[in-house]
Design an enzyme around this catalytic site. Structure first.
Site, PDB file in Angstrom:
ATOM      1  N   LYS A 556       0.923  -1.330  -0.045  1.00 15.34           N
ATOM      2  CA  LYS A 556       0.090   0.207   0.001  1.00 15.34           C
ATOM      3  C   LYS A 556       0.850   1.265   0.084  1.00 15.34           C
ATOM      4  CE  LYS A 556      -3.888  -2.355   2.441  1.00 15.34           C
ATOM      5  NZ  LYS A 556      -4.938  -2.329   1.667  1.00 15.34           N
ATOM      6  N   LYS A 662     -15.053   5.858  -0.778  1.00 15.55           N
ATOM      7  CA  LYS A 662     -15.676   6.635   0.453  1.00 15.55           C
ATOM      8  C   LYS A 662     -15.069   8.154   0.265  1.00 15.55           C
ATOM      9  CE  LYS A 662     -15.842   2.378   2.935  1.00 15.55           C
ATOM     10  NZ  LYS A 662     -15.138   1.556   3.821  1.00 15.55           N
TER      11      LYS A 662
HETATM   12  C1  26Q Z   1      -6.472 -15.439   6.365  1.00 15.68           C
HETATM   13  C2  26Q Z   1      -5.806 -16.612   7.008  1.00 15.68           C
HETATM   14  C3  26Q Z   1      -5.194 -16.735   8.281  1.00 15.68           C
HETATM   15  C4  26Q Z   1      -5.420 -15.412   8.819  1.00 15.68           C
HETATM   16  C5  26Q Z   1      -5.924 -14.195   8.320  1.00 15.68           C
HETATM   17  C6  26Q Z   1      -6.224 -14.478   6.895  1.00 15.68           C
HETATM   18  C7  26Q Z   1      -6.721 -13.286   6.312  1.00 15.68           C
HETATM   19  C8  26Q Z   1      -7.671 -12.152   6.970  1.00 15.68           C
HETATM   20  C9  26Q Z   1      -8.062 -11.122   6.403  1.00 15.68           C
HETATM   21  C10 26Q Z   1      -6.280 -12.982   5.057  1.00 15.68           C
HETATM   22  C11 26Q Z   1      -6.875 -11.694   4.309  1.00 15.68           C
HETATM   23  C12 26Q Z   1      -7.762 -10.772   4.993  1.00 15.68           C
HETATM   24  C13 26Q Z   1      -8.297  -9.504   4.616  1.00 15.68           C
HETATM   25  C14 26Q Z   1      -8.199  -9.171   3.233  1.00 15.68           C
HETATM   26  C15 26Q Z   1      -8.569  -8.041   2.797  1.00 15.68           C
HETATM   27  O1  26Q Z   1      -9.070  -6.987   3.410  1.00 15.68           O
HETATM   28  N1  26Q Z   1      -8.597  -7.781   1.358  1.00 15.68           N
HETATM   29  C16 26Q Z   1      -9.095  -6.321   0.819  1.00 15.68           C
HETATM   30  O2  26Q Z   1     -10.453  -6.561   0.521  1.00 15.68           O
HETATM   31  C17 26Q Z   1     -11.107  -5.688  -0.131  1.00 15.68           C
HETATM   32  C18 26Q Z   1     -12.303  -5.852  -0.052  1.00 15.68           C
HETATM   33  O3  26Q Z   1     -12.552  -6.676  -1.458  1.00 15.68           O
HETATM   34  C19 26Q Z   1     -10.335  -4.847  -1.180  1.00 15.68           C
HETATM   35  O4  26Q Z   1     -10.950  -3.863  -1.483  1.00 15.68           O
HETATM   36  C20 26Q Z   1      -9.075  -4.761  -0.783  1.00 15.68           C
HETATM   37  O5  26Q Z   1      -8.126  -4.253  -1.989  1.00 15.68           O
HETATM   38  C21 26Q Z   1      -8.358  -6.140  -0.326  1.00 15.68           C
HETATM   39  O6  26Q Z   1      -7.064  -5.800  -0.220  1.00 15.68           O
END
Ligand code: 26Q
Length: 817
Positions: A556, A662
């Site tokens: 980012k 937003k």
């Molecule tokens: C997975 C396995 C173990 C522990 C944690 C995770 C995990 C948790 C949260 C992996 C990824 C996330 C979150 C990802 C995320 O927020 N991605 C975002 O999603 C948004 C909605 O689509 C996008 O706008 C963003 O670009 C993207 O980064």
């Protein structure tokens, strides 16, 4: 007494009754928290009335149900959300005022429901609100974490994680449903039985079972159009297990078993990537999936009596791969428990399931060690092997023998100590795989799912993200909303998607631009007050509020912004007489607790902030502030106060972004790369109304192939060289001059995220920002046009597309009354 007076009277009476009979206080002795609770409970009565009506209507209509499965729901506060969507906000404010209590103060009492890390969790919350607004028969399923995302304290400039305790004072919005409980198994073994017809069936005897208890939160749509349910599961130990052990004298064992079971819903994983494939995380994922599928199958059987029509009545949407084990659990339930033939069960599963991907980073794709899967979910591993065998056989039958291809599309990764690939599993088990912006979807087809996409070319589709305008415009920006209603009529509240564009002519009206700018000014004052209360720092509201708020991640590129900050600081010092445009650089965001580089970036932001804010030669032309503990509520204050929105990820790496939407909706101008949804924002808002800079995703890929050494790039930019040099030499860290040597050297020799490579373009774009700011007519014309042209980025539009293309459910016509 007119109608509104009597409504206020009734609401007041209800608040007082709640205060007395539910909270147990009288007005003289009530603390703010007591008032909050009384008001929330009075509001909740109205919610429940609508909830009852909506549930009855859903039952009558018998529509196909949508089930949104997500490990995260980043909801934030609900009081004003519910009041506003029920049309009771003014009534409540008036009622409280007559009780001599200020709603503006009381609303701050509510803790954020922070059951998510960032964009993916917040998207789930926006979707829930849009689905209720569009009157879809939709249910959210998640986990009721006792502790949401950690609280971030900044101690000596470093992030410290503190436990978050949102349930300490109770949660007025949830209803515990002890009667809605399911058993979820773990471990144990699988036995085969020969059936009467000679076939063989399998049954799993888990070694351990945990109970999932439902907690329901009503989700109110706009104007109370509908009220849906977010069902969150809490893990409880089996009661008899505790008692048996306890009676046998194993007191510690009894407690340990309870702790083990209940730890499943204890805490949200505070990482937004996968790095650690921990057992507890897999237990959480399966716990959510198993309880939710049992619940939805039970509802389906109660309503329809037969599983053969499952895909006609049920659409299951997987929010990333986190709940992807659902594909396997559904197969297990259909085959082992409901005796459906394997091939038919697979048809039903694929036709009912859809998967949304939110990341392309190969290292962020979830995979689980086969050994762990075998120990925790032995029957599921068998099913995975079976699905995989059929999948590979089907390819061979189509005369596909390319060994590389077969390895790439296999559910098992054989290269890294045998792991189950959850992305491939979700792809195979779903009829729809969607990305979250046009660029991201294109890259999905070309990269991570290239081979699977060729085999199943119909499956990948795009659903560009959106945000709910109720929260992210009407609630967070009442001043601008008021102005919009004045200019466009109340229709803008009902259909902002189509009405906002009628604002375009106003962009040419000086008087309108002035009023628009005045709203911003007021919002900036509110933010400045918050910063002053928190840190004592005084912000100049005449300055450009230049904002980057999001999870801290190298991709980012908060570092790019910090380098610009340092370069600007040096430029001002070197040339104090130039008429520099005053800037306030605002940062906020949390770093995953184990992400060392991200935590160092937070420290750097704070070191830079201290140095620059304390340097009198800058004469207040540049201020830098890192606001601690970024969350939904903080975003609600910051976004309407932003002039400039920083969306500067390395092109190709941000799947979509949603804060970008937003900000633009609230009229901030974007400085950004052609990444994620920025691309589509640029198309719709008009490139002359944002500041696009830097390499495209294609150029990034090409540059990466040349190597990540940036010596030449840095040598070509005096400004960059000086900024890096100062940071490296300890100008901002005199207490520990070597603190940033490693960080700077990584940028010089291994610049994976193209910070150096994009620096000069970024600097130039920032000077364009200054120029535009100095021509207020141009700045505010662009700002108004941003608001006017962002209608398409409503999550109502996104959800309508999911409904039409993926779920195949009709969106009921809106009755406008
Ligand atoms: C997975 C396995 C173990 C522990 C944690 C995770 C995990 C948790 C949260 C992996 C990824 C996330 C979150 C990802 C995320 O927020 N991605 C975002 O999603 C948004 C909605 O689509 C996008 O706008 C963003 O670009 C993207 O980064």
């Amino acid at each position: 007494m007119n109608e509104s007076e009597s409504t206020v009277e009734a609401f007041k009476a209800s608040i007082l009754a709640k205060l007395r009979y539910a909270v147990g206080k009288d007005p003289e002795n009530a603390f703010d928290h007591d008032w909050f609770e009384a008001l929330a409970l009075a509001t909740r009565d109205h919610v429940v009335d609508r909830w009852e009506e909506a549930s009855a209507q859903l039952a009558r209509q018998d529509d196909k149900r949508v089930y949104y499965l997500s490990l995260e729901f980043l909801i934030g506060r609900l009081l004003v959300d519910n009041l506003s969507n029920l049309g009771l906000l003014d009534v409540a404010r008036q009622a409280m005022a007559e009780l001599n209590v200020e709603l503006e103060r009381i609303r701050q009492i509510e803790p954020d429901a922070a059951l998510g890390n960032g964009g993916l969790g917040r998207l789930a919350a926006c979707f829930m609100e849009s689905m209720a607004t569009l009157r879809l028969a939709a249910h959210g399923y998640g986990i009721r974490y006792e502790h949401g995302l950690f609280r971030q304290a900044i101690i000596d400039g470093w992030q410290a994680e503190q436990t978050e305790t949102w349930l300490d004072f109770g949660n007025p919005w949830e209803f515990e449903r002890p009667e809605v409980a399911y058993r979820v198994g773990f471990g144990g073994g699988v036995t085969s039985h020969v059936q009467e017809d000679g076939g063989i069936s399998q049954s799993w005897q888990p070694q351990e079972t945990v109970r999932a208890i439902a907690y329901d939160t009503p989700v109110v749509g706009w104007r109370g159009a509908s009220v849906n349910t977010l069902r969150l599961w809490r893990a409880r130990a089996e009661e008899n297990l505790q008692l048996d052990r306890f009676n046998a004298g194993d007191h510690f064992g009894a407690v340990a078993g309870e702790v083990r079971a209940e730890s499943i819903s204890r805490v949200l994983y505070p990482a937004d990537d996968t790095e650690a494939g921990q057992e507890l995380r897999l237990r959480q994922e399966y716990f959510l999936v198993s309880a939710s599928l049992q619940d939805l199958l039970e509802r389906h059987l109660r309503l329809h009596g037969d599983l053969q029509n499952l895909p006609q009545q049920v659409a299951i949407q997987l929010n990333d791969t986190h709940p992807a084990i659902a594909v396997v659990e559904l197969m297990r339930l259909l085959v082992d428990q409901h005796q459906i033939q394997w091939a038919r069960a697979w048809e039903l599963t694929v036709a009912s399931t859809a998967y949304t991907n939110h990341t392309l980073l190969p290292e962020a794709l979830e995979s689980w060690p086969v050994a762990l899967m075998e120990r925790l979910l032995p029957r599921h591993l068998q099913i995975i092997y079976l699905i995989n065998a059929e999948h590979i056989d089907a390819l061979r039958a189509k005369d596909i023998h390319d060994f590389r291809l077969l390895r790439a599309v296999s559910l098992i990764d054989e290269d890294n100590g045998r792991r189950v690939r959850m992305g491939n599993l979700a792809f195979l088990g779903a009829h729809s795989i969607n990305g979250v912006s046009a660029l991201h979807t294109r890259l999905m087809r070309d990269t991570v799912f290239r081979d699977l996409h060729r085999l199943y070319p119909q499956r990948v589709n795009n659903k560009t993200n959106g945000v709910t305008f109720r929260r992210w415009l009407f609630q967070v920006n009442p001043l601008l909303t008021h102005l919009l209603v004045d200019a466009l009529g109340p229709e803008v509240l009902e259909s902002p998607q189509t009405t906002l564009e009628k604002l375009q002519p106003q962009a040419e009206q000086v008087a309108f631009r002035d009023e628009y700018a005045l709203c911003r000014r007021r919002n900036k004052e509110a933010l400045a007050q918050l910063v002053q209360r928190q840190s004592g720092l005084l912000l100049d509201t005449e300055a450009i509020f230049d904002v980057q708020i999001k999870r801290i991640h190298e991709y980012k590129r908060q570092l790019l912004n910090l380098l610009h900050t340092v370069a600007l600081y040096q430029a001002i010092r070197n040339d104090p007489t130039t008429d520099w445009v005053p800037r306030v650089k605002i940062f906020a965001g949390k770093a995953a607790a184990s992400y060392r580089q991200a935590k160092l970036i937070i420290k750097l932001a704070n070191d830079i902030s201290r140095t620059i804010n304390g340097d009198p030669t800058v004469r207040g032309l540049l201020k830098v502030v890192f606001i601690p503990n970024y969350n939904v509520s903080l975003a609600e204050t910051i976004i309407p106060a932003a002039d400039l929105s920083e969306q500067i990820s390395t092109a190709g790496l941000e799947a979509s972004g949603t804060s970008n939407m937003k900000f633009a909706l609230n009229g901030a101008l974007t400085i950004g790369t052609l990444d994620g949804a920025n691309v589509e924002m640029c198309e719709r808002v008009g490139e002359e109304n944002l500041f696009i800079f830097g390499m495209t995703a294609q150029q990034v890929a090409a540059r990466q192939r040349l190597g990540l050494e940036m010596g030449d790039v840095v040598a070509d930019s005096e400004r960059l060289e000086a900024a890096l040099g100062a940071i490296r030499a300890g100008v901002f860290s005199p207490d520990d001059p070597a603190r940033y040597v490693g960080l700077v050297d990584a940028l010089l020799y291994d610049d994976r995220f193209m910070v150096c490579a994009d620096f000069e373009a970024y600097w130039a774009a920032q000077r364009q920002v200054d120029k535009r700011w100095q021509t207020p007519n141009d700045w505010w014309r662009s700002a108004v046009l941003n608001t006017a042209r962002m209608g398409w980025f409503s999550s109502d539009r996104t959800i309508s597309e999911y409904a039409r293309d993926i779920w195949q459910v009709p969106v009921p016509a809106r009755d406008k009354g």
